[in-house]
Design an enzyme around this catalytic site. Structure first.
Site, PDB file in Angstrom:
ATOM      1  N   MET A 189      -0.226   1.272   5.359  1.00 34.38           N
ATOM      2  CA  MET A 189      -0.963   1.473   6.596  1.00 34.38           C
ATOM      3  C   MET A 189      -2.114   0.473   6.667  1.00 34.38           C
ATOM      4  SD  MET A 189      -2.839   5.072   5.727  1.00 34.38           S
ATOM      5  CE  MET A 189      -3.814   5.314   4.251  1.00 34.38           C
TER       6      MET A 189
ATOM      7  N   SER B 168       0.848  -1.196   0.000  1.00 38.20           N
ATOM      8  CA  SER B 168       0.000   0.000   0.000  1.00 38.20           C
ATOM      9  C   SER B 168       0.876   1.236   0.000  1.00 38.20           C
ATOM     10  CB  SER B 168      -0.947  -0.030   1.209  1.00 38.20           C
ATOM     11  OG  SER B 168      -1.836   1.054   1.180  1.00 38.20           O
ATOM     12  N   THR B 169       0.807   2.044   1.046  1.00 40.96           N
ATOM     13  CA  THR B 169       1.513   3.315   1.106  1.00 40.96           C
ATOM     14  C   THR B 169       3.013   3.122   0.886  1.00 40.96           C
ATOM     15  OG1 THR B 169      -0.110   3.981   2.760  1.00 40.96           O
ATOM     16  CG2 THR B 169       1.817   5.390   2.491  1.00 40.96           C
TER      17      THR B 169
ATOM     18  N   ASP C 142      -4.422  -4.950   6.000  1.00 39.50           N
ATOM     19  CA  ASP C 142      -4.844  -5.797   4.886  1.00 39.50           C
ATOM     20  C   ASP C 142      -3.771  -6.840   4.574  1.00 39.50           C
ATOM     21  OD1 ASP C 142      -6.297  -6.789   2.751  1.00 39.50           O
ATOM     22  OD2 ASP C 142      -5.576  -5.269   1.349  1.00 39.50           O
TER      23      ASP C 142
ATOM     24  N   HIS D 269      -2.720  -1.170  -3.154  1.00 43.25           N
ATOM     25  CA  HIS D 269      -3.830  -0.253  -2.908  1.00 43.25           C
ATOM     26  C   HIS D 269      -3.629   0.998  -3.761  1.00 43.25           C
ATOM     27  CE1 HIS D 269      -4.220  -2.033   1.441  1.00 43.25           C
ATOM     28  NE2 HIS D 269      -4.597  -2.881   0.514  1.00 43.25           N
TER      29      HIS D 269
END
Length: 365
Positions: A301, A180-181, A304, A207
């Site tokens: 973050m 993600s991030t 998941d 993401h």
């Protein structure tokens, strides 16, 4: 109290973003230009900067480059996430920005406001990624957006990639990656280090909005020995290929006519992040023994992928969690570690080497 510098040339957008963040408890100052932002940094010393992608004068990419060189701070890009803005935003993520969020417009303001606040809070705990050759990358980023020929700088690639090939592995297996991030820069560190003969296909749930993943896949395809594609439709899963889940959707592994298929599906209800890592891992576990799967949970973050990869680990599969030392945001891999679900905890630069040791180029893992 967390301090945020909001940089946007639109007075309306500055007020709107500042209002959202102030109401959430942040201390906020604003700047109308990149030059004002750079002057404010050493004085206000913000914990996070929100930065407009497209600004007159000093554009967002130039301002980001100056921030990362002169006053490194976590930067959240604020973009319309469409058209040229999406292209520039993805370049900003490659150049060291922590994350991107959609500009708060007149419709659906609550959902966008929640995402902005959550992202800024996560960015405040992140660490800016150190990007080698930032000034040269910035020049090349502008050239690519302008449509000029792109040549990868020498500091990005240690050696020329070998010719591509689809070396059919002797054992069916998959590498499942959740990120993600901070993901685009991390993927650019890991995937180009896998050789063309890497035996197992790689499926990536990053993401990201739908407007980004096609561009991300094309960029990775340019610099990887493996073929990299966006899974925008159902397609056979083949060795020598990396499948990037289409943004805004989820990705499942299915079987048709005896072949494994990567299938995009509408976002699964009840899942807060998409493409969803848990959905991807659950679908693979339904079709393959855990021993034929490797899970890799990278920067991001939230949580998941942590539970399903921990299950994969308990069932005999192998898992890697990115270590805190390299993660932009340690949330997702930390959750896997907390669940005692990681076989190994590694910095991002060592992940590809470990995958090669486990799987190799003949699929006899």
């Amino acid at each position: 109290m967390t301090k945020v510098l909001v940089v946007d040339d639109s007075a309306l957008m500055r007020r709107r973003i500042a209002g959202i963040l102030t109401e959430a408890g942040f201390t906020v100052e604003t700047a109308a230009t990149g030059a004002q932002a750079l002057a404010s940094l050493p004085v206000f010393d913000p914990d996070v900067v929100t930065l407009d992608v497209t600004m007159p004068g000093m554009d967002g990419l130039t301002c980001l480059g100056r921030i990362m060189v002169e006053h490194p701070k976590p930067v959240v890009m604020v973009s319309a996430l469409t058209g040229e803005g999406a292209e520039e935003t993805l370049e900003a993520l490659r150049l060291g920005a922590v994350e991107a969020v959609q500009k708060p417009g007149t419709g659906g303001l609550t959902a966008i406001a929640d995402a902005l606040v959550e992202t800024v809070r996560a960015a405040a705990t992140s660490r800016p990624r150190r990007t080698r050759g930032l000034r040269e990358r910035l020049r090349l980023a502008r050239a690519r957006i302008a449509g000029e020929d792109f040549v990868t700088p020498a500091d990005e690639v240690a050696a020329p990639a070998p010719p591509r090939q689809n070396s059919l592995g002797t054992v069916e297996g998959l590498v499942l990656v959740g990120v993600s991030t901070g993901g685009p820069g991390t993927l650019e560190e890991i995937l180009p280090a896998l050789p063309a003969g890497f035996a197992w296909p790689v499926l990536v749930a990053q993401h990201m909005p739908a407007s980004f993943t096609g561009t991300l896949a094309r960029r990775l395809d340019d610099i990887c020995a493996l073929r990299v594609v966006e899974a925008e439709r159902a397609m056979p899963i083949e060795p020598g290929t990396v499948y990037i889940a289409r943004g805004g959707a989820d990705l499942q592994v299915a079987r048709r006519g005896g072949r494994l298929i990567a299938t995009p599906i509408p976002p699964v209800e009840g899942k807060p992040w998409h493409p969803n890592v848990d959905v991807l891992v659950e679908s693979a576990l339904r079709l393959l023994p855990a021993g034929r799967l490797v899970g890799v949970l990278l920067t991001g973050m939230g949580y998941d992928g942590a539970e399903t990869m921990a299950t994969l680990h308990r069932l005999g599969g192998r898992t890697i969690a990115e270590s805190e030392e390299s993660a932009v945001v340690f949330g997702m891999p930390q959750e896997l570690i907390r669940r005692d679900g990681a076989d190994l905890v590694l910095p991002s630069e060592k992940v590809a080497g470990q995958l090669l040791r486990w799987i190799g180029t003949d699929g006899t893992a």
